[in-house]
Design an enzyme around this catalytic site. Sequence first.
Site, short mmCIF file in Angstrom:
data_model
loop_
_atom_site.label_atom_id
_atom_site.label_comp_id
_atom_site.label_asym_id
_atom_site.label_seq_id
_atom_site.Cartn_x
_atom_site.Cartn_y
_atom_site.Cartn_z
N THR A 407 0.80 -1.23 0.00
CA THR A 407 0.00 0.00 0.00
C THR A 407 0.83 1.28 0.00
OG1 THR A 407 -1.68 -1.20 1.23
CG2 THR A 407 -1.89 1.13 1.26
N THR A 425 -4.08 1.11 -2.82
CA THR A 425 -3.51 -0.23 -2.64
C THR A 425 -3.97 -1.20 -3.72
OG1 THR A 425 -3.25 -2.01 -0.98
CG2 THR A 425 -5.44 -1.07 -1.18
N GLY A 491 -1.50 -2.71 6.29
CA GLY A 491 -2.55 -3.65 6.67
C GLY A 491 -3.14 -3.31 8.03
N1 GLU Z 1 -5.98 -4.20 1.83
C1 GLU Z 1 -5.53 -3.46 2.96
C2 GLU Z 1 -6.65 -2.68 3.56
O1 GLU Z 1 -7.45 -2.14 2.87
C3 GLU Z 1 -4.46 -2.52 2.59
C4 GLU Z 1 -3.28 -3.27 2.20
C5 GLU Z 1 -2.28 -3.37 3.28
O2 GLU Z 1 -1.74 -2.33 3.66
O3 GLU Z 1 -2.04 -4.47 3.74
O4 GLU Z 1 -6.73 -2.58 4.74
#
Ligand code: GLU
Length: 580
Positions: A407, A425, A491
């Site tokens: 991200t 992301t 995340g």
């Molecule tokens: N998919 C994650 C979220 O929307 C962002 C990706 C990540 O930073 O791991 O929380």
Amino acid sequence: MSTQPLKRYDSPASALLTACLSTYFFLAPIAGWAYSVVSGSKASTDAAVAVLKKGGSAADAMVAAITTQNVWQPFFMGIGGGGLAVVSQNGRVQFFDGREEAPASATPTMFLSEKFEGGKIPYYPERVTGANPVGIPGTVALLGTLHKRFGKLPWKQLTAQAALEAKNGIVVSKHFSNILVDEFERLTQFPYSKLLFSGPDGGPQAVGLSLKNIDLSRTFEQLGAEGWQSFYTGSLGRSWLSAAQRLGVKINQNDLARYAVREAKPLQFNSFGLSYYSAQLPSAGSTVLAGYMRFLEYYYKSHTVPAALSVERFIITLETLRFYQKLRDENLADVGYAKFDPQTWIGSAKEKAFWLEISNAIDTKTKQLKERVLEGRRTPDIFESVSSLVSGLRKETPSGESPKNHTAHLAIIDDRGLAISLTDTIEQHFGSALAVPGFGFLLNNELSDFTADTDHPNSPKAGKRPRSNMSPTLIFDSKKKLLGAVGCAGGTRIPATIAQFLDTYFVHNLSALEASAFPRAYFINASETIVIENSMPNFIELGLKQVGYKVERGEAESVLMTAIRRKAANDFTAVSEPPS
Ligand code: GLU
């Protein structure tokens, strides 16, 4: 909103490489120019600054920055993914949700399979790889919407830099290469993805080599010439989707045409006299952030504020995160599916009762601590000062490579008072590992952010958006003067990282550099184990173990990007954690 000119700060990665992993870089203001740009990529920051210099707005600069970053950091983010943004202009703050959405083909059982023990597709690499977890991309619509609302320059100009850089080629950084090596096996399942990221010997592209992406260059040229809508309803959309469908992607033309950015009021909360605006559902990260900051204010009304670098402070941090993360895990999901509305929860009797529970949990642990050996072994006798700690921070990445976050976060503030805090992301590193043949961009695997269970608020469903941790945030003082644009990658660590930064910056009064570099502690998902960053001093680890935590050390995995200032100051300090 202040109309005071701001000094200009950038965060070029080159400065970060030679300094420490978290720093800021000041450039003297150019007459007539005053703005702040922060991103995790020098190329992206440069692209934004170039647009601002031409008279573009923060929205224009954001289009250039995101598309350029897509060229340099395709493994994190880009047009095959989605993003969330909080925007303020003339005192009006809005939330824009460009999160990926589940297509009509998605079902609650899409992550179940009898082939695997327990009936669920294992998370890595199976669940996150290939066509199944690909959501309808939202990034282009998000950028297009921001441009339509707040843009000054023609759209076509804004993708030109990305097209040029993709054609000329980028130099593969150590960070890029490390992640590529880790994920190469996933990529090699798909011939086009393999081709895109292979070096001359057929292995992963090596550090220092030039990586050209002519297909991506053409995609950006077409996107510029035909307009952002073309990605959804025009010839660009029809052709990239057909290529993706040939790889098994279960998105159809209707899904793509139907996709729209959602606009809503941001999640608003107050803490220590400041007013915060953050992402709404499907972000659940913002609820954790709001809870943390509001609880701190409540707790410190009846408790002494401990030293920033003390076991007590980390007990407060960890217990607060533990409670709020559980609340999030069990209740939050997309709009219409969450068990409660985060905005209504703020200020409610339920919130007060919840605080009492957290407060009791903290008091139990701090009492335990006092009864044990650690009393009196705090900061002053172990460290000369916070700055001595900060100078040796994040030892785990001495080469200057980034922590392994996914991200990207960007904050851009222009000289007309438009401020954008935006997180983008493709979910995992290299997303689904599917790059679209002939188009040069990677598709997200965002649907894997749904819970695999069929009866959870965050279960998959057609038309639904998966729960997110992304928490782009703007901060104002009581006179509505913008104090900060913050956000983070990483995340589940996203809200925890932002919260710990704001805690050390506003409550403990550390500088922006110190606060962002300060060692952090996390609960990882629902696990009882806590993770402390490798830079955490031993005495904190010892103290946390003394009060019963199972402690693991780990690399820094979250990356904070912020442009922030003190109430009295006119200048923003832009702090960007590691470079690309
Ligand atoms: N998919 C994650 C979220 O929307 C962002 C990706 C990540 O930073 O791991 O929380």
